[in-house]
Scaffold this active site. Structure first.
Site, PDB file in Angstrom:
ATOM      1  N   ARG A 234       0.850  -1.187   0.000  1.00 21.41           N
ATOM      2  CA  ARG A 234       0.000   0.000   0.000  1.00 21.41           C
ATOM      3  C   ARG A 234       0.885   1.235   0.000  1.00 21.41           C
ATOM      4  O   ARG A 234       1.900   1.292   0.702  1.00 21.41           O
ATOM      5  CB  ARG A 234      -0.923   0.010   1.236  1.00 21.41           C
ATOM      6  N   GLU A 263      -1.641   8.061  -5.239  1.00 20.84           N
ATOM      7  CA  GLU A 263      -1.760   7.508  -6.590  1.00 20.84           C
ATOM      8  C   GLU A 263      -3.140   7.678  -7.211  1.00 20.84           C
ATOM      9  O   GLU A 263      -3.298   7.536  -8.425  1.00 20.84           O
ATOM     10  CB  GLU A 263      -1.400   6.029  -6.590  1.00 20.84           C
ATOM     11  N   HIS A 295       0.991   0.528 -10.265  1.00 19.39           N
ATOM     12  CA  HIS A 295       0.080  -0.407  -9.598  1.00 19.39           C
ATOM     13  C   HIS A 295      -0.295  -1.548 -10.551  1.00 19.39           C
ATOM     14  O   HIS A 295      -1.473  -1.861 -10.749  1.00 19.39           O
ATOM     15  CB  HIS A 295      -1.180   0.318  -9.122  1.00 19.39           C
TER      16      HIS A 295
END
Length: 330
Positions: A234, A263, A295
């Site tokens: 995370r 993000e 990601h």
């Protein structure tokens, strides 16, 4: 059942359509994120399906409740973007995909380690330009290095197994010790010892108040000079400003990130024609020893298939009033 998908991407649709062939749900794909301004678009749906950067705070939950939504289906493992207390008040249940493909994230973690170490991304660009110089491309043997794993759940455990295969010594820090991890030779230590001893530190813990900014000015100062830090967990596990200071004074030797705290305004979108206004993120991009992916660690065919199947199975359980296998307690 009518399902409203927020932040839906074209590559997701084929997997969900395949998984839906035997269920025949009405799937409405919205390419916009869920937030307080878009929550009313769920009107008429029975279920809302969201992803990692959708915002389901108290205001959004209230709107969803007013529109008759009683199930939020997360097509991801994390649920820190959902206000569970508000869900409880509105009578909304929450399900997630706890283990879509731990191999996908574990393998991407190792890919970041190898790329940063052997600088294959830089070598690739050099060779395309006809530059075959080896200056600046020297790496180190992973064999014999000490890797500290913060978090040894499914993903952390698989990552540890891969690294043990390279001949690494693997240290672990978690709230509980895993029997299988100990069997493969993971040594459980205190966080302080892990920080002091590790050549590479990889983050695989969930984001909680206790782990928020677990990598910060203080913990970085306890690490070896030249440490490699990898985060496929995370974004908010790392204080990015503290990391930048560590990179500038060369205490951090390498950093690989697949996630970033802010993000939500960046990842999963093509911003190549726009000015990115996040100064912290742009500063990170200036370091030659920082590697960032958007990601994508989860992004394999296997994982996407499992995400679609698990999500629609949870919706089926909800529709049939069966126990929700993957329910998040609210």
């Amino acid at each position: 059942m009518k399902v409203a998908f927020f932040s839906a991407k074209p590559y997701e649709k084929s997997f969900f359509e395949d998984a839906n062939r035997s269920r025949h749900y009405s799937l409405n794909y919205l390419d916009i994120p869920l937030n307080v301004h878009t929550a009313n678009l769920a009107k008429g749906a029975d279920v809302v399906c969201i992803f990692v950067n959708d915002k389901a705070d108290a205001k959004v939950i209230k709107v969803l409740g007013q529109n008759g939504i009683r199930l939020i289906a997360l097509r991801c493992a994390g649920y820190n973007n959902v206000d569970l207390s508000a869900c409880r008040e509105e009578g909304i249940q929450v399900v997630r995909v706890p283990a879509y493909s731990p191999y996908s994230v574990a393998e991407h973690t190792v890919a970041l380690i190898l790329t940063l170490n052997r600088k294959t991304h830089r070598a690739y660009n050099r060779v395309k330009e006809g530059n075959f110089s080896l200056d600046g491309l020297m790496g180190f043997d992973l064999h014999g290095k000490t890797v500290g794993m913060i978090g040894l759940g499914k993903i952390g455990l698989i990552t540890a197994k891969i690294l043990k295969g390279f001949g690494c010594r693997v240290l672990g820090y978690d709230i509980a010790e895993d029997k299988e991890a100990k069997q493969i030779g993971v040594e459980y230590v205190s966080l302080q010892e892990l920080l002091h001893t590790s050549d590479i530190i990889s983050l695989h813990c969930p984001l909680t108040p206790q782990t928020h900014h677990i990598i910060n000015k203080e913990t970085i100062s306890q690490m070896k000079k030249g440490v490699m830090i990898i985060n496929t967990g995370r974004g908010a596990l790392i204080d990015a400003k503290a990391a930048i200071r560590g990179l500038k004074n060369e205490h951090i030797g390498y950093m690989g990130l697949d996630v970033y705290e802010e993000e939500a305004d960046l990842f999963f979108e093509d911003l190549s024609e726009k000015v990115i206004k996040d100064d912290v993120f742009m500063r990170l991009l200036t370091f030659p020893n920082v590697l960032i992916t958007g990601h994508q660690a989860f992004f394999t065919q296997n994982a996407m298939h499992n995400i679609a199947e698990t999500t629609l199975q949870s919706i089926h359980e909800y529709e049939q009033k069966l126990p929700l296998t993957n329910q998040v307690k609210v």
